[in-house]
Design an enzyme around this catalytic site. Structure first.
Site, PDB file in Angstrom:
ATOM      1  N   ARG A 154      -7.824  -4.586  -2.759  1.00 21.72           N
ATOM      2  CA  ARG A 154      -7.476  -3.421  -3.596  1.00 21.72           C
ATOM      3  C   ARG A 154      -8.484  -3.322  -4.727  1.00 21.72           C
ATOM      4  O   ARG A 154      -8.313  -3.909  -5.780  1.00 21.72           O
ATOM      5  CB  ARG A 154      -6.084  -3.594  -4.195  1.00 21.72           C
ATOM      6  CG  ARG A 154      -5.005  -3.701  -3.188  1.00 21.72           C
ATOM      7  CD  ARG A 154      -3.637  -3.852  -3.802  1.00 21.72           C
ATOM      8  NE  ARG A 154      -2.745  -4.393  -2.798  1.00 21.72           N
ATOM      9  CZ  ARG A 154      -2.271  -3.705  -1.777  1.00 21.72           C
ATOM     10  NH1 ARG A 154      -2.571  -2.426  -1.654  1.00 21.72           N
ATOM     11  NH2 ARG A 154      -1.499  -4.269  -0.887  1.00 21.72           N
ATOM     12  N   CYS A 205       0.838  -1.215   0.000  1.00 20.65           N
ATOM     13  CA  CYS A 205       0.000   0.000   0.000  1.00 20.65           C
ATOM     14  C   CYS A 205       0.865   1.254   0.000  1.00 20.65           C
ATOM     15  O   CYS A 205       0.547   2.237  -0.681  1.00 20.65           O
ATOM     16  CB  CYS A 205      -0.914   0.029   1.222  1.00 20.65           C
ATOM     17  SG  CYS A 205      -2.105  -1.317   1.250  1.00 20.65           S
TER      18      CYS A 205
HETATM   19  C1  BEZ Z   1       0.555  -4.593   1.874  1.00 19.94           C
HETATM   20  O1  BEZ Z   1       1.746  -4.824   1.803  1.00 19.94           O
HETATM   21  O2  BEZ Z   1       0.071  -3.547   1.451  1.00 19.94           O
HETATM   22  C2  BEZ Z   1      -0.315  -5.619   2.518  1.00 19.94           C
HETATM   23  C3  BEZ Z   1       0.111  -6.921   2.539  1.00 19.94           C
HETATM   24  C4  BEZ Z   1      -0.691  -7.879   3.141  1.00 19.94           C
HETATM   25  C5  BEZ Z   1      -1.917  -7.535   3.689  1.00 19.94           C
HETATM   26  C6  BEZ Z   1      -2.338  -6.220   3.637  1.00 19.94           C
HETATM   27  C7  BEZ Z   1      -1.545  -5.262   3.041  1.00 19.94           C
END
Ligand code: BEZ
Length: 223
Positions: free
Chosen positions: A137, A60
């Protein structure tokens, strides 16, 4: 009352997960990092509304850095950006401060807090039966009339492509300009496709066996 309206306007409306292309984007109000926002105030311009699983997570963070760096490109296309997660406003603030300090970029588009998941549920960003409240997402491309024109969904462990988000927006705007279609891998400046005929006479009159349904037309020049 608009059946695609949620919080603040019509608690009687059931969440409308299962949204499809062509549906009205459900309206809502929410607190955000830039103040209170109401989706319907974006009428008249394009909007990319997208969810992210959580603040302070690696993928993110890379998405927000990349989007903030390309925010002017969305603006140039008359398109706003609006993000959303279950995290609190203060979590968003702390994350944006960290992003600014570490990556030297300020995220100036609104990030909504959705602590009750009412918006995430309405848009199908989380499933009602999920115990995990983090949204996937999901990306919604909403046109100036407030209609959902395209959607994309990625898992938590794969980040979105910002060039593909811009390309999708370019293609949606290009096809709105005429009875044309955007072919695979289309980019601004490249040829578009003519809408195929629906008349048998045109099929028999075409110069060859494919020209009646597959013909390129000049795209508008790249700006
Ligand atoms: C992320 O790296 O954005 C992420 C990875 C696993 C779960 C939620 C977010």
């Amino acid at each position: 009352m608009d059946s695609n309206t949620i919080n603040g306007f019509a608690q009687k409306t059931a969440p409308c997960a299962g949204l499809r292309i062509g549906d009205a984007a459900p309206d809502f109000t929410a607190r955000s990092t830039t103040g209170d926002v109401r989706l319907s105030e974006y009428r008249g311009r394009w909007l990319v509304l997208f969810s992210h699983p959580a603040d302070f997570t690696p993928v993110c963070t890379t998405e927000f850095v990349a989007l903030a760096r390309e925010a002017d490109e969305f603006e140039r296309r008359g398109c706003g950006l609006m993000a959303l997660s279950v995290d609190s406003l203060f979590s968003h603030f702390a994350w944006l401060r960290m992003i600014r300090d570490r990556f030297d970029v300020e995220v100036r588009f609104p990030i909504l807090e959705d602590p009750t998941l009412v918006i995430a549920m309405a848009y199908g960003m989380v499933r009602p039966e999920d115990h995990d409240s983090s949204a996937v997402r999901t990306t919604f491309f909403i046109d100036p009339e407030g209609k959902i024109r395209a959607m994309a969904c990625y898992p938590a462990n794969v980040g979105r492509s910002i060039p593909e988000m811009l390309r999708t927006l370019d293609a949606l705007q290009a096809v709105d300009e005429g009875p044309v279609l955007a072919p695979a891998n289309w980019l601004p400046g490249q040829n578009l496709l003519r809408q195929p005929t629906a008349k048998l006479d045109d099929v028999f009159a075409a110069k060859d066996q494919s020209d009646w349904f597959l013909r390129e037309v000049k795209g508008r020049p790249r700006t």
